[in-house]
Design an enzyme around this catalytic site. Structure first.
Site, PDB file in Angstrom:
ATOM      1  N   HIS A   1      -3.375  -0.483  -2.142  1.00 19.29           N
ATOM      2  CA  HIS A   1      -4.460   0.132  -1.382  1.00 19.29           C
ATOM      3  C   HIS A   1      -5.844  -0.282  -1.873  1.00 19.29           C
ATOM      4  O   HIS A   1      -6.840   0.061  -1.241  1.00 19.29           O
ATOM      5  CB  HIS A   1      -4.327   1.657  -1.448  1.00 19.29           C
ATOM      6  CG  HIS A   1      -5.150   2.373  -0.421  1.00 19.29           C
ATOM      7  ND1 HIS A   1      -4.967   2.202   0.930  1.00 19.29           N
ATOM      8  CD2 HIS A   1      -6.183   3.255  -0.552  1.00 19.29           C
ATOM      9  CE1 HIS A   1      -5.831   2.956   1.594  1.00 19.29           C
ATOM     10  NE2 HIS A   1      -6.590   3.588   0.722  1.00 19.29           N
TER      11      HIS A   1
ATOM     12  N   ASP B   1       0.846  -1.198   0.000  1.00 19.25           N
ATOM     13  CA  ASP B   1       0.000   0.000   0.000  1.00 19.25           C
ATOM     14  C   ASP B   1       0.882   1.249   0.000  1.00 19.25           C
ATOM     15  O   ASP B   1       1.736   1.420   0.866  1.00 19.25           O
ATOM     16  CB  ASP B   1      -0.887  -0.023   1.246  1.00 19.25           C
ATOM     17  CG  ASP B   1      -1.989   1.021   1.230  1.00 19.25           C
ATOM     18  OD1 ASP B   1      -1.839   2.044   0.529  1.00 19.25           O
ATOM     19  OD2 ASP B   1      -2.992   0.819   1.933  1.00 19.25           O
TER      20      ASP B   1
END
Length: 250
Positions: free
Chosen positions: A226, A198
């Site tokens: 993400h 992420d």
């Protein structure tokens, strides 16, 4: 035995459509599942807090719980705060026998904050490692379209990223600075999915949040960015099923 209903709450900028791949897979597995639309998204004038978002989630919960069905809430990114707020008074210990309760919270690279903190406060770097992570990976500006593909969808196929970007809305900045009034993860069993790649919420920040509450979270790791719902929906579905009580490997 009746399976719990799965309610997915979109992250900032995102719409229910971004999560339909998860919803459709859950339907095929005989789960009742829905992704909830957030009233604050692209609101005009911009809504000052997340209050109406929380109310929308609670309405979705009551649709199932009033008939005795339990609920699992899945929060992505910013909406980690929302699922905690929406669960206030709805844990198993809060409700009489026969009413459906919120029986688990799932945080997908999501913001988990103590009472009094906000998203913006939680994302402030607090250690040298976090300072370095934000410097190298870049914390996303919600108004910087050039970074969206690389930061939000770095693990997605190009066509999927293009589609996802085309659906993004506008997020009122004030909703992200509204402090939390409830930390449901301290009283409701909770799972935290750490997405190691992420670039919006660095892994070290996710881990710091997941370690709050002296073991309040069951921690699951994956090598996604993400947007795991788009880059690896099958993994996300397995994680949800496991958290909902099925004895399956993630």
């Amino acid at each position: 035995m009746l399976k719990p209903a799965i309610i997915i709450v979109p992250g900032a900028l995102h719409r229910p459509e971004h999560y339909q791949g998860i919803v459709s897979r859950l339907h095929k597995l005989q789960y009742e599942a829905v992704a909830v639309s957030m009233p604050s998204l692209s609101s005009s004038p911009p809504q000052p807090t997340w209050t109406e978002d929380v109310e929308a989630i609670r309405k979705a919960i009551f649709k199932f719980s009033e008939s005795g069905q339990d609920v699992v809430l899945v929060g992505h990114s910013y909406s980690g705060i929302l699922i905690s707020e929406a669960s206030k008074g709805l844990s198993r210990k809060d409700l009489p026998h026969g009413e459906g309760a919120v029986v688990r919270l799932i945080y997908m690279c999501a913001i988990a904050v103590p009472v009094g903190e906000s998203l913006t406060g939680q994302l402030e770097p607090r250690t040298p490692q976090e300072v370095e992570a934000f410097r190298e990976e870049g914390s996303i500006s919600l108004l910087d379209a050039d970074k969206v593909r690389d930061v939000l969808y770095n693990k997605c196929e190009p066509k999927v990223a293009d589609w996802a970007i085309s659906l993004l809305g506008k997020q009122p900045v004030t909703t992200m600075s509204t402090p939390a009034t409830h930390a449901a993860w301290l009283e409701i069993p909770s799972t935290y999915l750490i997405c190691e790649d992420d670039l919006a919420v660095p892994e070290c920040v996710q881990l710091r949040m997941a370690k709050q509450g002296n073991g309040a979270f069951d921690i699951v790791r994956c090598q996604e960015g993400h947007a795991p719902c788009l880059s690896n929906p099958d993994l996300v579905v397995r994680m949800i099923r496991n958290a909902a009580g099925e004895a399956i490997e993630i």
